[in-house]
Write a protein that holds these residues in place. Structure first.
Motif, mmCIF file in Angstrom:
data_model
loop_
_atom_site.group_PDB
_atom_site.id
_atom_site.type_symbol
_atom_site.label_atom_id
_atom_site.label_comp_id
_atom_site.label_asym_id
_atom_site.label_seq_id
_atom_site.Cartn_x
_atom_site.Cartn_y
_atom_site.Cartn_z
ATOM 1 N N ASN A 155 122.924 -83.882 23.207
ATOM 2 C CA ASN A 155 122.821 -84.794 24.347
ATOM 3 C C ASN A 155 123.168 -84.093 25.651
ATOM 4 O OD1 ASN A 155 121.955 -87.005 22.900
ATOM 5 N ND2 ASN A 155 124.021 -87.767 22.542
ATOM 6 N N HIS A 156 124.100 -83.170 25.604
ATOM 7 C CA HIS A 156 124.488 -82.410 26.795
ATOM 8 C C HIS A 156 123.315 -81.549 27.282
ATOM 9 C CE1 HIS A 156 126.991 -80.325 29.647
ATOM 10 N NE2 HIS A 156 126.677 -79.161 29.107
ATOM 11 N N LEU A 157 122.636 -80.896 26.367
ATOM 12 C CA LEU A 157 121.467 -80.080 26.743
ATOM 13 C C LEU A 157 120.339 -80.950 27.281
ATOM 14 C CD1 LEU A 157 121.385 -77.532 23.792
ATOM 15 C CD2 LEU A 157 122.139 -77.132 26.140
ATOM 16 N N ARG A 158 120.157 -82.114 26.675
ATOM 17 C CA ARG A 158 119.123 -83.038 27.142
ATOM 18 C C ARG A 158 119.428 -83.489 28.573
ATOM 19 N NH1 ARG A 158 115.029 -86.103 25.898
ATOM 20 N NH2 ARG A 158 114.918 -88.275 26.526
ATOM 21 N N GLU A 159 120.684 -83.793 28.843
ATOM 22 C CA GLU A 159 121.079 -84.219 30.186
ATOM 23 C C GLU A 159 120.870 -83.092 31.201
ATOM 24 O OE1 GLU A 159 122.291 -86.616 33.254
ATOM 25 O OE2 GLU A 159 121.773 -87.182 31.208
ATOM 26 N N ARG A 198 118.596 -80.701 31.046
ATOM 27 C CA ARG A 198 117.147 -80.613 31.291
ATOM 28 C C ARG A 198 116.664 -81.757 32.177
ATOM 29 N NH1 ARG A 198 116.888 -75.791 30.073
ATOM 30 N NH2 ARG A 198 116.215 -75.091 28.046
ATOM 31 N N TYR A 199 117.188 -82.952 31.908
ATOM 32 C CA TYR A 199 116.822 -84.128 32.706
ATOM 33 C C TYR A 199 117.188 -83.903 34.171
ATOM 34 C CZ TYR A 199 116.662 -89.002 34.237
ATOM 35 O OH TYR A 199 116.374 -90.156 34.906
ATOM 36 N N GLN A 200 118.395 -83.432 34.421
ATOM 37 C CA GLN A 200 118.846 -83.190 35.793
ATOM 38 C C GLN A 200 118.045 -82.073 36.462
ATOM 39 O OE1 GLN A 200 120.732 -85.163 37.486
ATOM 40 N NE2 GLN A 200 121.101 -86.434 35.689
ATOM 41 N N GLU A 201 117.639 -81.066 35.713
ATOM 42 C CA GLU A 201 116.778 -80.008 36.263
ATOM 43 C C GLU A 201 115.446 -80.611 36.721
ATOM 44 O OE1 GLU A 201 116.247 -77.016 33.287
ATOM 45 O OE2 GLU A 201 118.262 -76.219 33.530
ATOM 46 N N GLN A 257 111.840 -82.257 41.114
ATOM 47 C CA GLN A 257 110.999 -83.305 41.688
ATOM 48 C C GLN A 257 111.458 -83.617 43.109
ATOM 49 O OE1 GLN A 257 111.968 -86.856 42.120
ATOM 50 N NE2 GLN A 257 109.931 -87.531 42.670
ATOM 51 N N GLN A 258 112.753 -83.735 43.323
ATOM 52 C CA GLN A 258 113.276 -84.039 44.657
ATOM 53 C C GLN A 258 113.058 -82.897 45.635
ATOM 54 O OE1 GLN A 258 117.272 -85.147 43.667
ATOM 55 N NE2 GLN A 258 116.675 -87.215 43.057
ATOM 56 N N ALA A 259 113.006 -81.674 45.125
ATOM 57 C CA ALA A 259 112.764 -80.513 45.979
ATOM 58 C C ALA A 259 111.275 -80.325 46.273
ATOM 59 C CB ALA A 259 113.323 -79.259 45.315
ATOM 60 N N TYR A 291 111.702 -85.405 35.764
ATOM 61 C CA TYR A 291 110.778 -85.043 36.839
ATOM 62 C C TYR A 291 109.942 -86.250 37.270
ATOM 63 C CZ TYR A 291 107.447 -82.370 39.570
ATOM 64 O OH TYR A 291 106.681 -81.893 40.593
ATOM 65 N N LEU A 292 109.515 -87.056 36.310
ATOM 66 C CA LEU A 292 108.631 -88.180 36.618
ATOM 67 C C LEU A 292 109.376 -89.455 36.995
ATOM 68 C CD1 LEU A 292 106.016 -87.574 33.801
ATOM 69 C CD2 LEU A 292 105.800 -87.024 36.229
ATOM 70 N N LYS A 293 110.675 -89.452 36.900
ATOM 71 C CA LYS A 293 111.476 -90.636 37.207
ATOM 72 C C LYS A 293 111.265 -91.057 38.658
ATOM 73 C CE LYS A 293 115.129 -93.319 36.400
ATOM 74 N NZ LYS A 293 114.946 -94.542 35.761
ATOM 75 N N ASP A 294 111.045 -92.355 38.868
ATOM 76 C CA ASP A 294 110.907 -92.969 40.196
ATOM 77 C C ASP A 294 109.694 -92.499 40.987
ATOM 78 O OD1 ASP A 294 113.267 -94.395 39.761
ATOM 79 O OD2 ASP A 294 114.488 -92.805 40.635
#
Length: 67
Positions: free
Chosen positions: A3-7, A9-12, A17-19, A34-37
């Motif tokens: 779950n830590h690795l998944r989080e 990757r999610y934050q990356e 996406q924001q950048a 990346y596709l969130k929001d």
């Protein structure tokens, strides 16, 4: 640990996406972040109409009201 690795990757994905960067990975957690929001596009909207003509009529009426 997984779950830590998944989080991570999610934050990356969120940061890229924001950048405004193009996706750098094909990992599912990364792409989810990346596709969130993001706008879902025409395919997501048009599914609620029975025909393309019905969608175009709705869109034209909506744009006329905004003028």
């Amino acid at each position: 640990m997984l779950n830590h690795l998944r989080e991570i990757r999610y934050q990356e994905g969120r940061r890229d996406q924001q950048a405004g960067c193009l996706p750098k990975r094909q990992d599912s957690a990364y792409l989810e972040g990346y596709l969130k929001d993001r706008p879902e596009g025409l395919d997501d909207i048009i599914q609620y109409f029975s025909t393309v003509e019905a969608f175009l009529n709705w869109r034209n009426k909506t744009s006329d009201r905004l003028k």
